[in-house]
Write a protein that holds these residues in place. Structure first.
Motif, PDB file in Angstrom:
ATOM      1  N   PHE A   1      34.133  25.452  30.425  1.00 17.99           N
ATOM      2  CA  PHE A   1      35.163  24.623  31.055  1.00 17.99           C
ATOM      3  C   PHE A   1      35.753  25.331  32.280  1.00 17.99           C
ATOM      4  O   PHE A   1      35.895  24.753  33.358  1.00 17.99           O
ATOM      5  CB  PHE A   1      36.262  24.301  30.025  1.00 17.99           C
ATOM      6  N   LEU A   2      36.077  26.622  32.115  1.00 17.90           N
ATOM      7  CA  LEU A   2      36.647  27.374  33.227  1.00 17.90           C
ATOM      8  C   LEU A   2      35.641  27.563  34.362  1.00 17.90           C
ATOM      9  O   LEU A   2      36.007  27.542  35.547  1.00 17.90           O
ATOM     10  CB  LEU A   2      37.140  28.737  32.753  1.00 17.90           C
TER      11      LEU A   2
ATOM     12  N   PHE B   1      37.544  16.001  32.114  1.00 18.65           N
ATOM     13  CA  PHE B   1      37.188  15.686  33.501  1.00 18.65           C
ATOM     14  C   PHE B   1      37.097  14.178  33.679  1.00 18.65           C
ATOM     15  O   PHE B   1      36.680  13.458  32.765  1.00 18.65           O
ATOM     16  CB  PHE B   1      35.849  16.331  33.874  1.00 18.65           C
ATOM     17  N   GLU B   2      37.478  13.714  34.873  1.00 18.35           N
ATOM     18  CA  GLU B   2      37.398  12.286  35.182  1.00 18.35           C
ATOM     19  C   GLU B   2      35.926  11.845  35.159  1.00 18.35           C
ATOM     20  O   GLU B   2      35.035  12.583  35.592  1.00 18.35           O
ATOM     21  CB  GLU B   2      37.995  12.001  36.566  1.00 18.35           C
ATOM     22  N   SER B   3      35.703  10.635  34.670  1.00 20.93           N
ATOM     23  CA  SER B   3      34.327  10.149  34.548  1.00 20.93           C
ATOM     24  C   SER B   3      33.684   9.858  35.898  1.00 20.93           C
ATOM     25  O   SER B   3      32.496  10.048  36.079  1.00 20.93           O
ATOM     26  CB  SER B   3      34.295   8.883  33.678  1.00 20.93           C
ATOM     27  N   GLY B   4      34.462   9.455  36.883  1.00 20.44           N
ATOM     28  CA  GLY B   4      33.879   9.160  38.189  1.00 20.44           C
ATOM     29  C   GLY B   4      33.504  10.419  38.951  1.00 20.44           C
ATOM     30  O   GLY B   4      32.546  10.436  39.719  1.00 20.44           O
ATOM     31  N   ASN B   5      34.274  11.481  38.784  1.00 19.80           N
ATOM     32  CA  ASN B   5      34.014  12.754  39.462  1.00 19.80           C
ATOM     33  C   ASN B   5      34.154  13.858  38.415  1.00 19.80           C
ATOM     34  O   ASN B   5      35.248  14.231  38.026  1.00 19.80           O
ATOM     35  CB  ASN B   5      35.014  12.965  40.598  1.00 19.80           C
ATOM     36  N   LYS B   6      33.014  14.347  37.986  1.00 23.28           N
ATOM     37  CA  LYS B   6      33.016  15.240  36.820  1.00 23.28           C
ATOM     38  C   LYS B   6      33.689  16.581  37.075  1.00 23.28           C
ATOM     39  O   LYS B   6      33.946  17.333  36.140  1.00 23.28           O
ATOM     40  CB  LYS B   6      31.586  15.463  36.347  1.00 23.28           C
TER      41      LYS B   6
ATOM     42  N   LEU C   1      39.730  17.262  37.190  1.00 24.14           N
ATOM     43  CA  LEU C   1      40.388  17.314  35.887  1.00 24.14           C
ATOM     44  C   LEU C   1      41.216  16.065  35.623  1.00 24.14           C
ATOM     45  O   LEU C   1      41.839  15.509  36.531  1.00 24.14           O
ATOM     46  CB  LEU C   1      41.301  18.544  35.817  1.00 24.14           C
ATOM     47  N   THR C   2      41.224  15.640  34.395  1.00 23.61           N
ATOM     48  CA  THR C   2      42.140  14.593  33.953  1.00 23.61           C
ATOM     49  C   THR C   2      43.521  15.214  33.791  1.00 23.61           C
ATOM     50  O   THR C   2      43.659  16.450  33.781  1.00 23.61           O
ATOM     51  CB  THR C   2      41.688  14.018  32.605  1.00 23.61           C
ATOM     52  N   PRO C   3      44.579  14.402  33.642  1.00 26.31           N
ATOM     53  CA  PRO C   3      45.903  14.979  33.359  1.00 26.31           C
ATOM     54  C   PRO C   3      45.885  15.877  32.132  1.00 26.31           C
ATOM     55  O   PRO C   3      46.541  16.932  32.105  1.00 26.31           O
ATOM     56  CB  PRO C   3      46.782  13.751  33.161  1.00 26.31           C
ATOM     57  N   PHE C   4      45.104  15.448  31.115  1.00 26.75           N
ATOM     58  CA  PHE C   4      44.991  16.291  29.922  1.00 26.75           C
ATOM     59  C   PHE C   4      44.296  17.609  30.272  1.00 26.75           C
ATOM     60  O   PHE C   4      44.701  18.691  29.816  1.00 26.75           O
ATOM     61  CB  PHE C   4      44.208  15.558  28.831  1.00 26.75           C
ATOM     62  N   GLY C   5      43.252  17.530  31.087  1.00 29.10           N
ATOM     63  CA  GLY C   5      42.560  18.745  31.521  1.00 29.10           C
ATOM     64  C   GLY C   5      43.468  19.676  32.302  1.00 29.10           C
ATOM     65  O   GLY C   5      43.415  20.903  32.148  1.00 29.10           O
ATOM     66  N   GLU C   6      44.312  19.088  33.148  1.00 27.27           N
ATOM     67  CA  GLU C   6      45.269  19.878  33.920  1.00 27.27           C
ATOM     68  C   GLU C   6      46.227  20.636  32.997  1.00 27.27           C
ATOM     69  O   GLU C   6      46.568  21.799  33.244  1.00 27.27           O
ATOM     70  CB  GLU C   6      46.078  18.961  34.847  1.00 27.27           C
ATOM     71  N   SER C   7      46.673  19.979  31.928  1.00 24.59           N
ATOM     72  CA  SER C   7      47.603  20.636  31.004  1.00 24.59           C
ATOM     73  C   SER C   7      46.905  21.717  30.171  1.00 24.59           C
ATOM     74  O   SER C   7      47.531  22.695  29.755  1.00 24.59           O
ATOM     75  CB  SER C   7      48.253  19.599  30.079  1.00 24.59           C
ATOM     76  N   CYS C   8      45.602  21.515  29.941  1.00 30.45           N
ATOM     77  CA  CYS C   8      44.847  22.498  29.141  1.00 30.45           C
ATOM     78  C   CYS C   8      44.487  23.745  29.941  1.00 30.45           C
ATOM     79  O   CYS C   8      44.358  24.841  29.378  1.00 30.45           O
ATOM     80  CB  CYS C   8      43.561  21.874  28.607  1.00 30.45           C
ATOM     81  N   LEU C   9      44.298  23.579  31.264  1.00 28.96           N
ATOM     82  CA  LEU C   9      43.782  24.664  32.095  1.00 28.96           C
ATOM     83  C   LEU C   9      44.561  25.971  31.960  1.00 28.96           C
ATOM     84  O   LEU C   9      43.965  27.018  31.671  1.00 28.96           O
ATOM     85  CB  LEU C   9      43.720  24.214  33.555  1.00 28.96           C
TER      86      LEU C   9
END
Length: 296
Positions: free
Chosen positions: A9-10, A48-53, A56-64
């Motif tokens: 992921f990173l 990750f957003e489905s249109g642009n892998k 990051l999704t908002p959830f991905g941003e919080s996880c980072l």
């Protein structure tokens, strides 16, 4: 979730895309994508957003930041464990008789500290019996001294130095003359002098010189007190050569010729117990250093 999935992921975040991240991870792009999908499945959220892998999704941003912190702590933990296993980090506890702390150990510690600068060293000085007891009770990892007071089946002893026994008296004492300086002294020559018993006088036991112990006028265990009595001309004593200061201005050390005695100095550890990598490194360096560099 798996550690590898978090790292993948990173990689995607840091490299800005799956293809470059796959190269960094030494995986195919399909394998890396599958790893990320498994992580998302475990979390039950898209990272990750489905249109642009690579976005990051908002959830991905919080996880980072949480994942970055975890990986950083894990890497530091892993490096620390590897350094400890290699003997580069940690702590060792060493007990030694005072004479070695004064003369032998400093040069060995300098060499060890240069090679292993991050190792913490706890050094305890004690008499021969105390050193042995600290080792047997597990208070220290290694001990330096003479092993006559320890059951040989309990320890692994490696000899380092043969330390001769001599007579210590004032330089003005009649025992100190050209003949004794060149040839040494016999125990019979000491009988007319007041004798001061110290812990190392145990080495006279089971020899003709043991009579000196029985006629001792003073008994002193502390080396500072012993030298005070000697400097005040209250008697003479016997000491291993290593226990006698090389720059002593008032006293003299004269070799005991008859009986000719030596204290066998060595480094020892428990025979039935492994020691830490840092302690093992010190053990090996100490033996090698003394064999190559130390002259009594």
């Amino acid at each position: 979730m798996k550690l590898q999935q978090l790292r993948h992921f990173l990689f995607v975040v840091e490299e800005g895309g799956f293809r470059v991240a796959a190269n960094r991870a030494n995986r195919t792009q399909a394998a890396l994508s599958a790893s990320i999908k498994e992580l998302e499945k475990t979390l039950d959220q898209r990272l990750f957003e489905s249109g642009n892998k690579a976005t990051l999704t908002p959830f991905g941003e919080s996880c980072l930041p949480k994942i970055q912190q975890f990986i950083s702590v894990y890497q530091a933990f892993e490096e620390d464990l590897r350094a400890t296993a290699a003997g580069d980090k940690g702590k060792i506890r060493i007990a030694s008789v005072p004479s070695l702390v004064t003369k032998l150990l400093p040069s060995v510690l300098v060499a060890y500290s240069k090679k292993y600068p991050d190792i913490e060293i706890v050094l305890i000085d004690d008499n021969a019996v105390g050193v042995a007891n600290r080792l047997l009770t597990g208070e220290v990892d290694l001990a330096l001294g003479n092993c006559t007071s320890i059951n040989q089946t309990d320890i692994d002893f490696t000899p380092l130095i043969s330390d001769p026994i001599g007579v210590v008296c004032l330089k003005s004492n009649a025992l100190n003359n050209e003949s004794s300086q060149s040839q040494g002294l016999k125990w019979q020559q000491l009988m007319a002098e007041p004798f001061i018993y110290n812990g190392t006088c145990r080495l006279l036991e089971n020899t003709p010189a043991e009579v000196l112990n029985r006629k001792a006028r003073y008994t002193v265990e502390n080396i500072t007190s012993l030298f005070s009595l000697l400097r005040n001309d209250l008697g003479i004593t016997t000491l291993p050569k290593l226990a006698f200061p090389s720059n002593e201005p008032e006293l003299v050390w004269i070799n005991l010729l008859d009986p000719s005695l030596n204290r066998q100095i060595g480094i020892f550890k428990l025979a039935d117990k492994s020691i830490s990598p840092p302690a093992q490194a010190f053990y090996e360096l100490c033996v090698t250093y003394v064999q190559e560099h130390y002259l009594l």
